[in-house]
Every structure is written in structure tokens, then in C-alpha cells.
Design a protein around this motif. Structure first.
Motif, mmCIF file in Angstrom:
data_model
loop_
_atom_site.group_PDB
_atom_site.id
_atom_site.type_symbol
_atom_site.label_atom_id
_atom_site.label_comp_id
_atom_site.label_asym_id
_atom_site.label_seq_id
_atom_site.Cartn_x
_atom_site.Cartn_y
_atom_site.Cartn_z
ATOM 1 N N UNK A 72 40.257 40.792 36.990
ATOM 2 C CA UNK A 72 41.620 40.919 36.505
ATOM 3 C C UNK A 72 41.941 39.811 35.522
ATOM 4 N N UNK B 243 44.711 32.419 32.430
ATOM 5 C CA UNK B 243 45.771 31.996 33.349
ATOM 6 C C UNK B 243 45.624 30.522 33.604
ATOM 7 N N UNK C 120 42.779 33.934 53.020
ATOM 8 C CA UNK C 120 43.792 32.879 52.958
ATOM 9 C C UNK C 120 44.040 32.372 54.368
ATOM 10 N N UNK D 93 41.108 39.001 44.617
ATOM 11 C CA UNK D 93 42.472 38.779 45.082
ATOM 12 C C UNK D 93 42.379 38.318 46.533
ATOM 13 N N UNK D 94 43.119 37.292 46.859
ATOM 14 C CA UNK D 94 43.057 36.758 48.214
ATOM 15 C C UNK D 94 43.529 37.816 49.214
ATOM 16 N N UNK E 50 45.382 38.911 52.471
ATOM 17 C CA UNK E 50 46.337 38.616 53.528
ATOM 18 C C UNK E 50 46.824 39.966 54.028
ATOM 19 N N UNK F 120 48.223 43.412 42.450
ATOM 20 C CA UNK F 120 48.506 42.103 41.867
ATOM 21 C C UNK F 120 49.906 42.071 41.276
ATOM 22 N N UNK G 177 52.439 41.833 44.085
ATOM 23 C CA UNK G 177 52.446 40.479 44.645
ATOM 24 C C UNK G 177 53.202 39.538 43.717
ATOM 25 N N UNK H 64 56.955 40.020 44.034
ATOM 26 C CA UNK H 64 57.510 39.491 45.273
ATOM 27 C C UNK H 64 57.868 38.018 45.121
ATOM 28 N N UNK I 11 42.572 34.373 42.684
ATOM 29 C CA UNK I 11 43.946 34.002 42.372
ATOM 30 C C UNK I 11 44.880 34.856 43.209
ATOM 31 N N UNK I 12 45.990 34.293 43.500
ATOM 32 C CA UNK I 12 46.968 34.945 44.356
ATOM 33 C C UNK I 12 48.319 34.627 43.753
ATOM 34 N N UNK I 13 48.923 35.625 43.184
ATOM 35 C CA UNK I 13 50.156 35.354 42.441
ATOM 36 C C UNK I 13 51.369 35.507 43.368
#
Lengths: 298, 275
Positions: free
Chosen positions: A20, A25, A185, A254-255, A257, A290, A293, A296, B273-275
Motif C-alpha cells: 500500500x 509516508x 499489535x 497492515x497491523x 487488531x 486502511x 482505519x 476512525x 503501518x497502522x493509520x
């Protein structure tokens, strides 16, 4: 030809890029092996660094720098699991020894689950006799999956586990997934009973368990009873979809959770479970997740 | 005097490179899902896959496991049966003398950078497969294995980089003519298959070139820590060895820069990455 029978083959040049990020970034500073981190002598050497002959601190893995006061360490993107006390892990029994089971937990050495750190049928205060040692295989045998907590870390880095709480124990029906441990995470809770009717265990060691049945089995017998009743087709599909969603997230880094997994599951409903295996669909789900997230946070 | 000239009058080689020019290097890391680390590396037409498993508990109880205080590094170098370009096929991919010896030397190159004392009772497996062979196979294997180790997150001291330098052999009586003015050595770097087959002398070097600006590089005489050196082909007059070595080491340093860039690019695109 029936659509379901279709086999999709593609050339390597047509593969989908599931990343992604395109590298723009808020770029952290990356270190690569052999690179100088710091030449001042008053720093402490942490993981992922080494001191060369000239007392220069150099990185030994490729990753990002982490600095806690005077302790400098470099954290790689991907590595074997390094246990910490209190971590929830999912593992597989590999071997039986005297008074202990050996468990594969994705760490450098197999972990040990001592007979004295499990709940045996018959209550907490039961004495462990020689007979128990001989019938260890009745409780857990090679190949069984367990969920446990890290009780202790030995000097050589191997872990000692325990299942003394009722939520830990043998896992029965479901799917095991292996993802890099860095994608999990660290949270207070790693057990999730999802509303869609599955229980999800995000093990700190990178092993993810998707349990099919939500109605808890009788845990009073020490958690060794397995619920092997038939799982309805609908639930199986749900588990398969969940699996594909988690893999899609993992492939796009992506982490994981409970939130990200639920979001991905919601976004995936426009595809059938097997369509999610295609890289385009997986990438789409990851992108949408993504985005949600991101919203949020805002 | 054996073999034709490796460098033409215009200073170009068979494939149009200059004497100190490397072939194009292309890298992908993390190509396998199952292994802990993996890399795919192309050096010109030499294509190599490497996979790293571990550190993990030694399996297969036959030997009773590894009880020593240091880790074991287990290397397997194999060449695909279809890896030769000339249409011939290898009988078997591994197990013959040549690949066994190369496996051993690969292990040397890896043991030089991995601190095995950190992994008591465990084992690291490194598998390298040459998919297409076009010269400097061993060097490509070492480079790919280094990248796979980095991808696996195994701490290493430095990049272990391999490079070859080849020089047309001449009789010892012949004068050592072209001691290079620039001091960057003599001979051609990163030989391809055609150049290797001319009967010239090839020096294979695996070195730890050190990061640019590190103390290794500061003194040009002794730059880079040579780990494995191996010569093949015709005999070489001793006076020409130093020039050849310099050329190979320069190749190692250049290769390291390219590999380092590839690793950095991989890091920027694969950061969780975790946005």
C-alpha cells in the motif's frame, strides 16, 4: 466451463503489487547492517546493534532505530518471535519429554510447557503423580495446537509456558495462520469473540487462530476436551473468509487488531470467500480497510 | 598465451561493458511466504534464489540435535538442472563435488557475518538455488544469501559481498605492463560465462566492504576484509595478484552500494503501518 472450476494462472510479470505504501509516508530513518548508528561511547548497546573494534555502534539488522534513554536498538521489520512474560501465544506441540511438552512457537528455540504448569482434570490442588507423567500424551500429543501464556524467559531465550487460566488450553476446530510477529499489535486483549460468530486469537508470536465454534466447551476438565461436533457450512465459510481477510491485511503489511480484522471482514462482503484469494480482491480489501482505519482516527 | 583478449582496443568487453563495470543487478526481497527470509537476485543473466529458515530448533532427532553453545549454519547450494545456457542439462542439482564445495564456501562466507554465539542450540538453514548460470554464480549466491539473511532479520556484522576479477593469463616472462594508473587494479570485474571460459585466471573474492566512510575504506591498501578468496584457471604471476585483488574488492564495494540501496527500498515499501 463452470466459473468455480476455473483455474487462474498468471505470469509473474502480471503479479499485483500488494504494497500500500509507495515509500512517501513520513519516512522514518532506516538503518542497514554495518551502518554506523553512533560513535559516542556513552550509549548502551541494544538488540540489533553491535560494537565494532573502534567502539563504534553499528546496526546489525535492517530496520528502524528505537531509543529508550541511553539504550539504542534497531528493530527489524521481520524477525523470529522474541518472547516476553505475559504474552499470549498460539503454538503446536512438537515433542513429549519427561514432565514437559515441547511447543513450536515461532521463536528461535522450542518452548517448554511443564506438566506442573497446566491444569489437570480434577482441580487446582491436585498432586502430580508419576502416573500423570505416563499419561501426558492423553492430554496433549504431538501436533495438537494450544494457546498459552509466557510464564518465564530462560537465559538462552527459550520460553516456558503455562495454561493455568481457563481461557488457555487446547484448541479444537479452526484455522491456524502464520504471519510475521511484528504485524501483531501488542494489546491488553488478544482473545476476541467476534460478533460474526468466531473466536479470534491473535498470538503475540505471529500465530493467529480462528476458532469456529463460539459456544465454549466445558473448560472444567482442564481445557483438554475438544469440541469435535460438526460445524455448519455457513460457519466454515465465515472462517474461510476471515482467514483470507487476515492474509490480505498481512500481505499489505497492515497491523492486525480486532478492529482491522473486523473492518476487513466488513469490506470483503462484496466478494465471495474464494474470490478473496485473488490478489486484486485482497488488495482492494486492504485498501478499503486502511481507509476506514484512517477515518476512525480523524 | 591462452585465450583471446578480454578487452578490445576500444576498452570494451564481449558484452559491451568497460573493464571495471558490473552487470546490472536486480533484487527482490521477501519472495517466499514460508521461509523466514528470502531474496531473488539477478546479476546480468545469472539468476539466483535464496531462502533462509531459522534460527530454529534443530529437527530430525537422528543426531540428537545441537547441544553446543553456538548455532549451526547449514548451507545448501544447488544449481537447477536447466541452469546452463548452452542447452545442456546438469545430471542432478546438488550432491556432486562442485556444489558440495560451493556449499562449504558459502557457509564460510555466512559464518563470517553471523554471530553464531548468539544462537545456542539452534540452527540456521540457508538454501541457494541457481536458476540461470552466466558466470560468477558463487558471488551471486553469496549476495543473495546475504540479502535473505537481512530479510530474515538475523543480525549480521556487515554485508558479505562476492565479486570476481578476471585477467588474461600470460607467461611469467611477459612484463607486467598495465599496472593501472588509477590504482583501482587490473583485470575485468564480474566476469560472465563467456569471459570465464577463455582460459583466463579468475579470482573470486568474498569481502566485508564496510559501510561507505567506515574505517575499512580509509586506507586503500587494505580495504575490505577478505573472507573467502579462490582462484581458478591458469597460473598467475604473483606480481599481478595485488592488482587483481584490488579490482575485485572495488567490485565488492560497488556491489555493496547497490545491494544497500535495494535493502533501503525494500524497507520503505514494506514497513508495517497502522493509520
Amino acid at each position: 466451463m463452470n466459473d468455480e472450476d476455473m483455474i487462474r494462472v498468471r505470469l509473474a510479470v502480471h503479479r499485483t503489487n500488494t504494497n500500500l505504501s509507495n515509500g512517501d509516508h513520513g519516512m522514518p530513518r532506516y538503518y542497514t547492517p554495518g551502518e554506523e548508528v553512533c560513535s559516542q561511547p556513552d550509549f548502551m548497546r541494544g538488540h540489533g546493534t553491535y560494537m565494532d573494534d573502534n567502539d563504534t555502534l553499528r546496526a546489525s539488522v535492517a530496520g528502524v532505530l528505537e531509543k529508550v534513554n541511553k539504550l539504542i536498538s534497531v528493530k527489524p521489520l521481520k524477525a523470529r518471535y522474541q518472547g516476553e512474560i505475559g504474552d499470549v501465544i498460539v503454538g503446536r506441540i512438537t515433542e513429549l519429554q519427561q514432565k514437559r511438552w515441547k511447543v513450536d512457537t515461532n521463536s528461535k528455540l522450542d518452548s517448554a510447557l511443564l506438566l506442573s504448569s497446566v491444569n489437570l482434570p480434577g482441580g487446582e490442588l491436585r498432586r502430580r503423580s508419576a502416573e500423570d507423567e505416563q499419561t501426558m500424551r492423553r492430554y496433549l500429543q504431538e501436533g495438537d495446537l494450544i494457546c498459552a501464556e509466557v510464564q518465564n524467559v530462560f537465559a538462552d531465550g527459550s520460553l516456558s509456558l503455562h495454561t493455568r487460566v481457563l481461557k488457555y488450553g487446547k484448541l479444537s476446530q479452526g484455522i491456524l495462520l502464520k504471519v510475521p510477529p511484528s504485524l501483531i499489535k501488542r494489546k491488553k486483549v488478544h482473545f476476541h469473540n467476534l460478533l460474526i460468530g468466531a473466536n479470534l486469537i491473535l498470538g503475540n508470536n505471529g500465530y493467529v487462530w480462528i476458532g469456529a465454534s463460539i459456544h465454549n466447551t466445558d473448560r472444567t476438565e482442564g481445557g483438554f476436551a475438544q469440541d469435535l461436533s460438526r460445524i455448519p457450512q455457513q460457519d466454515r465459510e465465515m472462517c474461510a473468509r476471515l482467514r483470507n481477510c487476515i492474509l490480505a491485511l498481512a500481505r499489505s503489511n497492515i497491523l492486525l487488531t480486532d478492529t482491522s480484522v473486523i473492518y476487513a471482514y466488513d469490506e470483503s462482503t462484496k466478494y465471495s470467500a474464494n474470490e478473496l484469494l485473488q490478489p486484486e480482491a485482497a488488495l482492494d480489501v486492504a485498501l478499503l480497510t486502511q481507509q476506514r482505519l484512517g477515518e476512525r482516527i480523524d | 598465451m591462452s585465450g583471446q583478449d578480454l578487452v578490445s582496443d576500444q576498452g570494451l568487453r564481449v558484452d559491451g561493458r568497460r573493464a571495471n563495470e558490473l552487470r546490472q543487478i536486480r533484487v527482490r526481497m521477501g519472495v517466499f511466504g514460508q521461509s523466514d527470509g528470502s531474496a531473488y537476485l539477478e546479476q546480468g543473466n545469472t539468476k539466483v534464489l535464496a531462502a533462509v529458515y531459522g534460527p530454529h530448533q534443530p529437527r530430525g532427532g537422528g543426531r540428537g540435535g545441537n547441544r553446543s553453545g553456538t548455532g549451526i549454519i547449514n548451507c545448501q547450494y544447488s544449481m537447477a538442472v536447466f541452469s546452463f545456457s548452452a542447452g545442456e542439462r546438469k545430471k542432478r542439482p546438488r550432491g556432486d563435488r562442485k556444489t558440495q564445495e560451493t556449499s562449504l564456501q558459502l557457509r564460510r562466507a555466512i559464518e563470517a557475518i553471523v554471530q553464531v554465539e548468539l544462537y545456542p542450540r539452534s540452527q540456521i538453514d540457508v538454501f541457494v538455488e541457481v536458476l540461470q548460470s552466466d558466470g560468477s554464480d558463487y558471488c551471486a549466491a553469496v549476495n543473495a544469501a546475504t540479502l535473505a539473511l537481512i530479510d530474515a532479520g538475523i543480525p549480521i556484522k556487515d554485508y558479505s559481498v562476492g565479486c570476481t576479477a578476471t585477467i588474461a593469463s600470460m607467461g611469467a616472462s611477459e612484463e607486467v605492463d598495465s599496472k593501472d594508473e588509477t590504482g583501482s587494479g587490473t583485470g575485468i570485474v564480474d566476469a560472465n560465462h563467456m569471459e570465464e571460459c577463455t582460459g583466463a585466471t579468475t579470482l573470486t573474492v568474498v569481502a566485508l566492504p564496510g559501510a561507505p566512510g567506515s574505517n575499512y575504506e580509509s586506507d586503500t591498501d587494505n580495504s575490505g576484509l577478505v573472507v573467502v578468496a579462490q582462484g581458478t584457471g591458469a597460473r598467475l604471476h604473483l606480481s599481478r595478484l595485488e592488482g587483481l585483488r584490488q579490482r575485485a574488492l572495488q567490485g565488492c564495494r560497488d556491489t555493496r552500494v547497490i545491494l544497500d540501496q535495494a535493502v533501503r527500498f525494500h524497507l520503505t515499501t514494506h514497513d508495517p503501518h497502522f493509520i
